[in-house]
Scaffold this active site. Structure first.
Site, short mmCIF file in Angstrom:
data_model
loop_
_atom_site.label_atom_id
_atom_site.label_comp_id
_atom_site.label_asym_id
_atom_site.label_seq_id
_atom_site.Cartn_x
_atom_site.Cartn_y
_atom_site.Cartn_z
N GLY A 137 0.80 -1.23 0.00
CA GLY A 137 0.00 0.00 0.00
C GLY A 137 0.82 1.27 0.00
O GLY A 137 1.52 1.58 -0.97
N LYS A 208 2.46 -10.20 -3.64
CA LYS A 208 3.35 -9.07 -3.34
C LYS A 208 4.81 -9.56 -3.23
O LYS A 208 5.73 -8.89 -3.71
CB LYS A 208 2.90 -8.39 -2.05
N1 HSE Z 1 -6.16 -7.31 1.56
C1 HSE Z 1 -4.87 -6.74 1.69
C2 HSE Z 1 -4.44 -6.75 3.13
C3 HSE Z 1 -4.76 -5.34 1.21
O1 HSE Z 1 -5.16 -7.23 4.00
O2 HSE Z 1 -3.35 -6.29 3.40
C4 HSE Z 1 -4.69 -5.24 -0.25
O3 HSE Z 1 -3.66 -6.02 -0.76
#
Ligand code: HSE
Length: 441
Positions: A137, A208
């Site tokens: 993020g 990721k």
């Molecule tokens: N669903 C993800 C999280 C955020 O819980 O970190 C977006 O990748």
């Protein structure tokens, strides 16, 4: 150099992150113009719910239901894709690239699986694909890996890169509750989705980790080679025992370059981490990534991995980069995967059996003479060295106990073989719990 007219951006999908992006761009437009040398404006939005979208962006922005209307608009220079998934999102991203538009996306799933194809298409067309928002993020980890640490040979990366699972693990530890109970509570509070599969099964974290691995080691993105385990099997008992031994359990995305075999480890799984490490103390929905480079040593990046404005922070940073660089010679931009497109390596991603790690084992055993020695003999004969042993004192009259063993580093395949031998002992009364452990030093 400053331009009077802003660069025009089309937004595909105005959900949480899309509206956050619109807000941040609008609120900080003066600062952004000073930084980028030119204004940046979302002038067109595509969303199936056009009425809702129009209400969010106001009458000055064109709202359409069909994403292709954005792509076909010659005034749009940059397309932000915030639809998610592999379907229409991929079609639109490829079409935007083919139309010569730069793309910004937060779609980790799309890049982890189809990134190599997307980046190749973008390079051929001379356009940029920004994806800072796809990993952790608001933490500028892509920028750090690709630019700030570019002098280094990256040795390993370990990250808490899924907020949902970190929230659940923090709650399990704080309240001593098992996974299922905490998941329900997390869903009630909005920390977990109604269908939480991608998060709790480790898939989101693996997307990721896959992207970070490619950038760190200059390889194609290879999600299919990642070893992925989630947190659904984790029990509060093991969090408690780990605590007694000075460890916390975190869902880590790990990627390492193994110089001994010139291979790459790429894995997501619950991991014991020494409680004294900063990353072990990252609580709730926060994210953190530790990167170890040969020159810089260990570095840590911490922040919000999700949410409207934290993710918008990363999306807008990419918009600024593209605004600064779109007139530059494509050969002199920062390469998508940090290494020049022609010099990607085909370094092998190691199968899980070749990974080197240490282990936490919990064996439910009959409280009888010789049980411990049989188990330690199997480990010794497997050339697996024991680091610590903890045996729960059995209650009055109880005929079984828990035996906790921490090992030193070993090859995973060797541990798997030893585990099946131990499991076959009649005095081992339940499936052996085994969780990987990383010292991260
Ligand atoms: N669903 C993800 C999280 C955020 O819980 O970190 C977006 O990748």
């Amino acid at each position: 150099m400053t331009f009077m007219n802003p660069i025009q951006v089309g937004l595909l999908g105005i959900g949480t992150v899309g509206s956050g992006t619109f807000k941040v761009l609008t609120r900080n437009q003066a600062e952004i113009r000073r930084r980028a040398g030119r204004g940046i404006a979302i002038t067109m939005v595509a969303d199936l719910d056009t009425a809702r979208a129009q209400a969010l962006v106001g009458p000055g922005v064109t709202v359409v239901a069909d994403g292709f209307d954005v792509i076909n608009n010659p005034d749009i220079d940059i397309v932000i894709e915030l639809i998610g998934g592999y379907g229409i999102a991929k079609t639109l991203v490829m079409a935007a690239i083919a139309a010569g538009k730069h793309v910004v996306t937060a779609n980790k799933a799309l890049l982890a699986v189809h990134g190599t194809e997307i980046f190749a298409a973008a390079s051929a067309k001379g356009v940029m694909v920004g994806f800072e928002a796809a990993v952790a993020g608001g933490i500028p980890i892509i920028k750090a890996l690709r630019e700030g640490l570019t002098a280094n040979r990256i040795e390993w990366i370990a990250g808490i890169i899924n907020g949902t699972t970190n929230f659940i693990l923090s709650e399990m530890r704080d309240k001593g509750l098992d996974f299922g109970v905490v998941l329900k509570e997390a869903q009630r509070l909005g920390y977990a989705e109604t269908d939480p599969t991608f998060d709790i099964e480790g898939i989101d974290a693996a997307h990721k980790a896959t992207i970070m691995s490619a950038i760190a080691f200059g390889t194609p993105v290879q999600f299919d080679k990642a070893h992925v385990e989630g947190i659904t099997q984790l029990q509060a008992t093991d969090i408690r025992y780990a605590e007694q031994l000075g460890y916390r359990i975190k869902l880590l995305g790990i990627t390492k370059h193994r110089a001994d075999v010139d291979g790459i480890e790429l894995r997501v799984h619950p991991t014991l981490v020494p409680a004294k490490r900063l990353i072990a103390n990252v609580e709730g929905a926060m994210n953190a990534v530790v990167v170890h480079g040969d020159a810089v040593g260990t570095t840590l990046y911490y922040g919000k991995g999700a949410g409207a404005e934290p993710t918008a922070s990363a999306v807008v940073a990419d918009l600024v980069d593209i605004t600064r660089l779109h007139t530059a010679d494509p050969d002199h931009r920062v390469p998508h995967l940090a290494f020049q497109a022609g010099s990607l390596a085909d370094t092998r991603v190691l199968p899980i059996n070749e990974v080197i790690t240490s282990f936490y084992l919990r064996l439910q055993v009959a409280d009888q003479t010789g049980v411990l020695s049989k188990i330690t003999t199997i480990l010794a004969e497997s050339d697996i060295s024991i680091d610590a042993v903890l045996q729960r004192e059995s209650a009055e009259g109880e005929k079984q106990t828990d035996l906790i063993i921490l090992t030193h580093d070993t090859v995973e395949g060797r541990m798997r073989a030893a585990l099946s031998q131990m499991q076959a002992l009649p005095t081992v009364l339940a499936p052996i719990v085994n969780i990987r452990k990383e010292e991260l030093n």
